[in-house]
Scaffold this motif. Structure first.
Motif, PDB file in Angstrom:
ATOM      1  N   ALA A 148       0.833  -1.206   0.000  1.00  0.00           N
ATOM      2  CA  ALA A 148       0.000   0.000   0.000  1.00  0.00           C
ATOM      3  C   ALA A 148       0.864   1.251   0.000  1.00  0.00           C
ATOM      4  CB  ALA A 148      -0.935  -0.007   1.211  1.00  0.00           C
ATOM      5  N   LEU A 149       1.971   1.194   0.727  1.00  0.00           N
ATOM      6  CA  LEU A 149       2.898   2.322   0.757  1.00  0.00           C
ATOM      7  C   LEU A 149       3.531   2.532  -0.620  1.00  0.00           C
ATOM      8  CD1 LEU A 149       4.625   4.482   2.114  1.00  0.00           C
ATOM      9  CD2 LEU A 149       6.178   2.672   2.866  1.00  0.00           C
ATOM     10  N   GLU A 150       3.943   1.452  -1.274  1.00  0.00           N
ATOM     11  CA  GLU A 150       4.546   1.570  -2.602  1.00  0.00           C
ATOM     12  C   GLU A 150       3.564   2.190  -3.584  1.00  0.00           C
ATOM     13  OE1 GLU A 150       7.672   1.105  -3.426  1.00  0.00           O
ATOM     14  OE2 GLU A 150       8.032   0.703  -1.310  1.00  0.00           O
ATOM     15  N   GLY A 151       2.314   1.807  -3.472  1.00  0.00           N
ATOM     16  CA  GLY A 151       1.299   2.401  -4.334  1.00  0.00           C
ATOM     17  C   GLY A 151       1.145   3.889  -4.085  1.00  0.00           C
ATOM     18  N   GLU A 152       1.303   4.281  -2.825  1.00  0.00           N
ATOM     19  CA  GLU A 152       1.188   5.698  -2.481  1.00  0.00           C
ATOM     20  C   GLU A 152       2.379   6.490  -3.001  1.00  0.00           C
ATOM     21  OE1 GLU A 152      -0.973   8.763  -0.174  1.00  0.00           O
ATOM     22  OE2 GLU A 152      -0.957   7.632  -2.018  1.00  0.00           O
ATOM     23  N   ARG A 153       3.549   5.864  -3.047  1.00  0.00           N
ATOM     24  CA  ARG A 153       4.722   6.553  -3.593  1.00  0.00           C
ATOM     25  C   ARG A 153       4.482   6.956  -5.055  1.00  0.00           C
ATOM     26  NH1 ARG A 153       8.186   2.737  -0.617  1.00  0.00           N
ATOM     27  NH2 ARG A 153       9.222   3.872   1.061  1.00  0.00           N
ATOM     28  N   ASP A 154       3.739   6.127  -5.755  1.00  0.00           N
ATOM     29  CA  ASP A 154       3.459   6.419  -7.166  1.00  0.00           C
ATOM     30  C   ASP A 154       2.559   7.638  -7.328  1.00  0.00           C
ATOM     31  OD1 ASP A 154       4.954   4.205  -7.862  1.00  0.00           O
ATOM     32  OD2 ASP A 154       3.217   2.870  -7.998  1.00  0.00           O
ATOM     33  N   ASN A 155       1.922   8.070  -6.247  1.00  0.00           N
ATOM     34  CA  ASN A 155       1.003   9.206  -6.310  1.00  0.00           C
ATOM     35  C   ASN A 155       1.683  10.545  -6.040  1.00  0.00           C
ATOM     36  OD1 ASN A 155      -1.352   7.679  -6.862  1.00  0.00           O
ATOM     37  ND2 ASN A 155      -1.526   7.140  -4.690  1.00  0.00           N
ATOM     38  N   LEU A 156       2.963  10.507  -5.714  1.00  0.00           N
ATOM     39  CA  LEU A 156       3.672  11.768  -5.491  1.00  0.00           C
ATOM     40  C   LEU A 156       3.578  12.648  -6.729  1.00  0.00           C
ATOM     41  CD1 LEU A 156       6.902  10.723  -3.556  1.00  0.00           C
ATOM     42  CD2 LEU A 156       5.077  12.218  -2.734  1.00  0.00           C
ATOM     43  N   GLY A 157       3.289  13.912  -6.511  1.00  0.00           N
ATOM     44  CA  GLY A 157       3.120  14.835  -7.630  1.00  0.00           C
ATOM     45  C   GLY A 157       1.686  14.998  -8.054  1.00  0.00           C
ATOM     46  N   SER A 158       0.803  14.157  -7.508  1.00  0.00           N
ATOM     47  CA  SER A 158      -0.625  14.267  -7.803  1.00  0.00           C
ATOM     48  C   SER A 158      -1.375  14.456  -6.493  1.00  0.00           C
ATOM     49  CB  SER A 158      -1.125  13.002  -8.513  1.00  0.00           C
ATOM     50  OG  SER A 158      -2.545  13.010  -8.606  1.00  0.00           O
ATOM     51  N   PRO A 159      -1.688  15.697  -6.100  1.00  0.00           N
ATOM     52  CA  PRO A 159      -2.357  15.935  -4.819  1.00  0.00           C
ATOM     53  C   PRO A 159      -3.647  15.142  -4.649  1.00  0.00           C
ATOM     54  CG  PRO A 159      -1.567  17.994  -5.732  1.00  0.00           C
ATOM     55  CD  PRO A 159      -1.362  16.958  -6.791  1.00  0.00           C
ATOM     56  N   ALA A 160      -4.464  15.114  -5.690  1.00  0.00           N
ATOM     57  CA  ALA A 160      -5.724  14.375  -5.571  1.00  0.00           C
ATOM     58  C   ALA A 160      -5.462  12.881  -5.440  1.00  0.00           C
ATOM     59  CB  ALA A 160      -6.610  14.657  -6.777  1.00  0.00           C
ATOM     60  N   GLY A 161      -4.521  12.380  -6.232  1.00  0.00           N
ATOM     61  CA  GLY A 161      -4.192  10.962  -6.160  1.00  0.00           C
ATOM     62  C   GLY A 161      -3.590  10.589  -4.823  1.00  0.00           C
ATOM     63  N   PHE A 162      -2.759  11.470  -4.293  1.00  0.00           N
ATOM     64  CA  PHE A 162      -2.134  11.192  -3.000  1.00  0.00           C
ATOM     65  C   PHE A 162      -3.183  11.184  -1.887  1.00  0.00           C
ATOM     66  CE2 PHE A 162       0.384  11.682   0.771  1.00  0.00           C
ATOM     67  CZ  PHE A 162       1.543  10.970   0.489  1.00  0.00           C
ATOM     68  N   ALA A 163      -4.169  12.071  -1.985  1.00  0.00           N
ATOM     69  CA  ALA A 163      -5.230  12.112  -0.972  1.00  0.00           C
ATOM     70  C   ALA A 163      -6.001  10.802  -0.934  1.00  0.00           C
ATOM     71  CB  ALA A 163      -6.178  13.277  -1.261  1.00  0.00           C
ATOM     72  N   VAL A 164      -6.322  10.280  -2.110  1.00  0.00           N
ATOM     73  CA  VAL A 164      -7.025   8.999  -2.182  1.00  0.00           C
ATOM     74  C   VAL A 164      -6.153   7.880  -1.620  1.00  0.00           C
ATOM     75  CG1 VAL A 164      -7.992   7.269  -3.745  1.00  0.00           C
ATOM     76  CG2 VAL A 164      -8.437   9.707  -4.148  1.00  0.00           C
ATOM     77  N   GLY A 165      -4.882   7.852  -2.038  1.00  0.00           N
ATOM     78  CA  GLY A 165      -3.969   6.816  -1.556  1.00  0.00           C
ATOM     79  C   GLY A 165      -3.744   6.890  -0.058  1.00  0.00           C
ATOM     80  N   SER A 166      -3.698   8.111   0.477  1.00  0.00           N
ATOM     81  CA  SER A 166      -3.491   8.283   1.909  1.00  0.00           C
ATOM     82  C   SER A 166      -4.655   7.700   2.699  1.00  0.00           C
ATOM     83  CB  SER A 166      -3.327   9.769   2.228  1.00  0.00           C
ATOM     84  OG  SER A 166      -3.216   9.969   3.624  1.00  0.00           O
ATOM     85  N   ALA A 167      -5.875   8.033   2.265  1.00  0.00           N
ATOM     86  CA  ALA A 167      -7.052   7.509   2.961  1.00  0.00           C
ATOM     87  C   ALA A 167      -7.079   5.987   2.891  1.00  0.00           C
ATOM     88  CB  ALA A 167      -8.322   8.101   2.357  1.00  0.00           C
ATOM     89  N   ARG A 168      -6.694   5.446   1.756  1.00  0.00           N
ATOM     90  CA  ARG A 168      -6.680   3.990   1.601  1.00  0.00           C
ATOM     91  C   ARG A 168      -5.597   3.347   2.466  1.00  0.00           C
ATOM     92  NH1 ARG A 168      -7.440   3.648  -4.998  1.00  0.00           N
ATOM     93  NH2 ARG A 168      -9.696   4.033  -5.018  1.00  0.00           N
ATOM     94  N   PHE A 169      -4.448   3.995   2.596  1.00  0.00           N
ATOM     95  CA  PHE A 169      -3.382   3.453   3.440  1.00  0.00           C
ATOM     96  C   PHE A 169      -3.859   3.356   4.886  1.00  0.00           C
ATOM     97  CE2 PHE A 169       0.199   3.838   6.310  1.00  0.00           C
ATOM     98  CZ  PHE A 169       1.115   2.930   5.794  1.00  0.00           C
TER      99      PHE A 169
END
Length: 261
Positions: A148-169
């Motif tokens: 899940a953390l690795e997937g969140e790393r892929d969202n760096l640079g995308s605020p909206a994507g990172f927000a979704v990944g953060s909630a999922r983590f």
């Protein structure tokens, strides 16, 4: 037999007010209860069809209207799917967390709950889950959180994507802790947390915030892998306090209904 189950149980003397408030369940409700238990025990699995009507009528010894009433009860609970006109009958559908998330959000809206209420509840759930996860000693669970953390790393640079990944983590961490009640509670709050986190990240404009979050996630994983339950709980409580201060800045009194509408 189900008919016997439907007999009143208050054969002894009862206070008249209490007796007036007690209603013996209908036979259809008792049949629904039996079928619900079969689903809960795994005798009927997701995707299975209920036995043919004739088999159920013989098994329960009830009338066709009573059996159909029982199936309608299960359908209203989202436990079976009944396609009108279909010859295959009712199919078992095991509901996911969303089945309780929407009614829970509605109750929070009706009660006038604020975002501060929601985040306080999250702070009561997640640190405990972090400790439980650390104490499992389960490498597969730790690897799943790492994924899940690795997937969140892929969202760096995308605020909206990172927000979704953060909630999922956050949600994934609770799910992996192994306590189903905590996971259900976290799932109920997930949609509200997701929407508010997305809003906060979009409007904050704070440089480096995502990178700071990743460092916290990495430290959490190190602590749980080391089996340091108390340290993981303490660290995650502090992390949530700092993160919530940012997310809720000027928004603590915002009502849940204003986020979910």
């Amino acid at each position: 037999m189900v008919q016997a189950d439907a007999r009143r149980l208050d054969e002894g003397p009862l206070d008249s007010a209490l007796a007036a408030s007690v209603r013996a369940p209908k036979t259809g409700e008792l049949v629904a209860r039996r079928l619900r238990r079969m689903i809960a025990d795994g005798e009927l699995k997701n995707g299975d069809f209920l036995p043919h009507e004739a088999q159920l009528l013989e098994h329960f010894g009830v009338s066709r209207p009573t059996l159909r009433e029982a199936v309608r009860v299960l359908e209203s609970e989202g436990l079976v799917e009944l396609r009108r006109g279909s010859r295959t009958g009712a199919r078992v559908r095991i509901p996911g967390p969303e089945a309780v998330a929407l009614p829970a959000a509605l109750q929070l809206q009706i009660g006038g709950a604020t975002l501060a209420d929601v985040y306080t509840a999250r702070s009561a759930i997640e640190p405990t889950a972090a400790r439980l996860l650390a104490l499992t000693g389960d490498e597969e669970r730790y690897a799943a959180l790492e994924a899940a953390l690795e997937g969140e790393r892929d969202n760096l640079g995308s605020p909206a994507g990172f927000a979704v990944g953060s909630a999922r983590f956050h949600l994934r961490m609770v799910q992996l802790a192994g306590n189903q009640t905590l996971a259900l509670m976290a799932g109920m709050l997930h949609e509200i947390i997701l929407r508010q986190t997305r809003n906060a990240v979009r409007s904050s404009g704070r440089p480096g915030m995502d990178e700071q979050a990743l460092k916290s996630y990495e430290k959490l994983i190190r602590l749980v892998r080391a089996g340091r339950g108390e340290a993981a709980e303490t660290f995650w409580r502090k992390h949530l306090a700092a993160a919530d201060e940012i997310v809720l800045a000027g928004q603590a009194a915002t009502r849940v209904i204003d986020i979910t509408d």
